[in-house]
Scaffold this active site. Structure first.
Site, PDB file in Angstrom:
ATOM      1  N   ASP A   1      14.824  63.366  10.916  1.00 58.96           N
ATOM      2  CA  ASP A   1      16.230  62.996  11.111  1.00 58.96           C
ATOM      3  C   ASP A   1      16.542  63.224  12.579  1.00 58.96           C
ATOM      4  O   ASP A   1      16.084  64.206  13.175  1.00 58.96           O
ATOM      5  CB  ASP A   1      17.153  63.838  10.231  1.00 58.96           C
ATOM      6  CG  ASP A   1      18.532  63.211  10.168  1.00 58.96           C
ATOM      7  OD1 ASP A   1      18.634  62.048   9.745  1.00 58.96           O
ATOM      8  OD2 ASP A   1      19.506  63.861  10.570  1.00 58.96           O
TER       9      ASP A   1
ATOM     10  N   PHE B   1      15.273  51.140  20.725  1.00 56.81           N
ATOM     11  CA  PHE B   1      16.303  50.735  19.766  1.00 56.81           C
ATOM     12  C   PHE B   1      17.540  51.605  19.981  1.00 56.81           C
ATOM     13  O   PHE B   1      17.543  52.501  20.835  1.00 56.81           O
ATOM     14  CB  PHE B   1      15.784  50.883  18.324  1.00 56.81           C
ATOM     15  CG  PHE B   1      15.527  52.317  17.925  1.00 56.81           C
ATOM     16  CD1 PHE B   1      14.398  52.983  18.350  1.00 56.81           C
ATOM     17  CD2 PHE B   1      16.433  53.019  17.138  1.00 56.81           C
ATOM     18  CE1 PHE B   1      14.164  54.314  18.006  1.00 56.81           C
ATOM     19  CE2 PHE B   1      16.214  54.344  16.775  1.00 56.81           C
ATOM     20  CZ  PHE B   1      15.072  54.989  17.220  1.00 56.81           C
TER      21      PHE B   1
HETATM   22  P1  IMP Z   1      17.583  58.448  11.741  1.00 57.27           P
HETATM   23  O1  IMP Z   1      16.892  59.668  12.215  1.00 57.27           O
HETATM   24  O2  IMP Z   1      16.648  57.347  11.384  1.00 57.27           O
HETATM   25  O3  IMP Z   1      18.608  58.752  10.681  1.00 57.27           O
HETATM   26  O4  IMP Z   1      18.367  57.837  12.986  1.00 57.27           O
HETATM   27  C1  IMP Z   1      19.459  58.403  13.567  1.00 57.27           C
HETATM   28  C2  IMP Z   1      20.090  57.528  14.606  1.00 57.27           C
HETATM   29  O5  IMP Z   1      20.030  58.233  15.847  1.00 57.27           O
HETATM   30  C3  IMP Z   1      19.454  56.184  14.885  1.00 57.27           C
HETATM   31  O6  IMP Z   1      19.930  55.208  14.013  1.00 57.27           O
HETATM   32  C4  IMP Z   1      19.908  55.941  16.310  1.00 57.27           C
HETATM   33  O7  IMP Z   1      21.244  55.546  16.307  1.00 57.27           O
HETATM   34  C5  IMP Z   1      19.855  57.339  16.905  1.00 57.27           C
HETATM   35  N1  IMP Z   1      18.531  57.599  17.511  1.00 57.27           N
HETATM   36  C6  IMP Z   1      17.616  58.512  17.106  1.00 57.27           C
HETATM   37  N2  IMP Z   1      16.512  58.485  17.875  1.00 57.27           N
HETATM   38  C7  IMP Z   1      16.739  57.521  18.789  1.00 57.27           C
HETATM   39  C8  IMP Z   1      15.929  56.997  19.858  1.00 57.27           C
HETATM   40  O8  IMP Z   1      14.786  57.405  20.099  1.00 57.27           O
HETATM   41  N3  IMP Z   1      16.490  55.998  20.561  1.00 57.27           N
HETATM   42  C9  IMP Z   1      17.732  55.506  20.317  1.00 57.27           C
HETATM   43  N4  IMP Z   1      18.503  55.941  19.338  1.00 57.27           N
HETATM   44  C10 IMP Z   1      18.019  56.958  18.564  1.00 57.27           C
END
Ligand code: IMP
Length: 206
Positions: A73, A156
């Site tokens: 996460d 992204f």
């Molecule tokens: P999850 O960990 O997949 O729930 O993602 C959390 C959110 O944090 C993502 O959808 C992005 O909005 C942001 N995020 C996390 N890591 C990155 C990264 O490496 N680059 C850009 N956005 C990030």
């Protein structure tokens, strides 16, 4: 050390599975996505910390397999915004809102701030649930600043506004390999790799 165990990574994101495969390649472990492991679940991430959310996902999948299960996460913390969007990074301004809009809003909210006042970090927690049901989490960050405009097309999410002073670039301007070496996720995965090796060693010697 060559291990032959299976890891199921609790995500629907093929990019994350590819990244973890690259980082764990020398362990000789098979890394499967949930889909590849035949596990279909809709997991509600209602924790209040990155670690809680990662554990919620890993435990939910671990209930369906004897493999090692891992989940991550992550989020963006902007200091001037009280560490928002934080654990709510994916849902900030609405889950389906394009990142061009989310990024523009963050830049707007930092109007008038310079240099260190724009400090921010990406945070990543990774959780693992092992076959004996023991659990471990790791966490890592990458420090940076919110840029004044979007730059770069790699990566992204918030990458185009996350400027890393030591590179003089945003994380959207780094190659995939460069980003993996310094990113919150890459570093948290490296820490998890050590935990995997520790688990294997303690269980082989029994
Ligand atoms: P999850 O960990 O997949 O729930 O993602 C959390 C959110 O944090 C993502 O959808 C992005 O909005 C942001 N995020 C996390 N890591 C990155 C990264 O490496 N680059 C850009 N956005 C990030």
């Amino acid at each position: 050390m060559i291990m032959t165990k299976k890891i199921v990574f609790a995500t629907g994101n093929a990019g994350k599975v590819k990244e973890i495969r690259m980082i764990l390649a020398d362990l000789g472990m098979e890394v499967l996505s949930m889909k590849e492991a035949g596990i279909r679940l809709d997991i509600e991430e209602d924790g209040t910390t990155y670690e809680e959310n990662a554990l919620i996902k890993a435990r939910a999948v671990a209930a369906h397999t004897d493999a090692i299960v891992m989940a991550d996460d992550s989020g963006l913390e902007v200091d001037a915004l009280n560490k928002e969007p934080g654990v709510y990074s994916a849902r900030y301004l609405g889950e389906d809102t394009p990142y061009s809009i989310k990024n523009a809003e963050i830049i707007k909210r930092l109007e008038g701030l310079e240099g260190e006042q724009r400090s921010a970090r990406f945070v990543c927690a990774i959780a693992a649930v092992f076959p004996d049901k023991s659990e471990v989490t790791t966490r890592a960050t990458i420090e940076g600043q919110i840029g004044f405009e979007e730059k770069g097309t790699n990566g992204f999410g918030y990458d185009p506004i996350f400027y890393v002073p030591e590179f003089g670039k945003t994380t959207a301007e780094l190659t995939e390999e460069e980003k993996n070496q310094v990113s919150h996720r890459g570093k948290a995965l490296e820490l998890m790799k050590k935990e995997l090796m520790r688990y294997e060693e303690s269980h082989c010697s029994k």
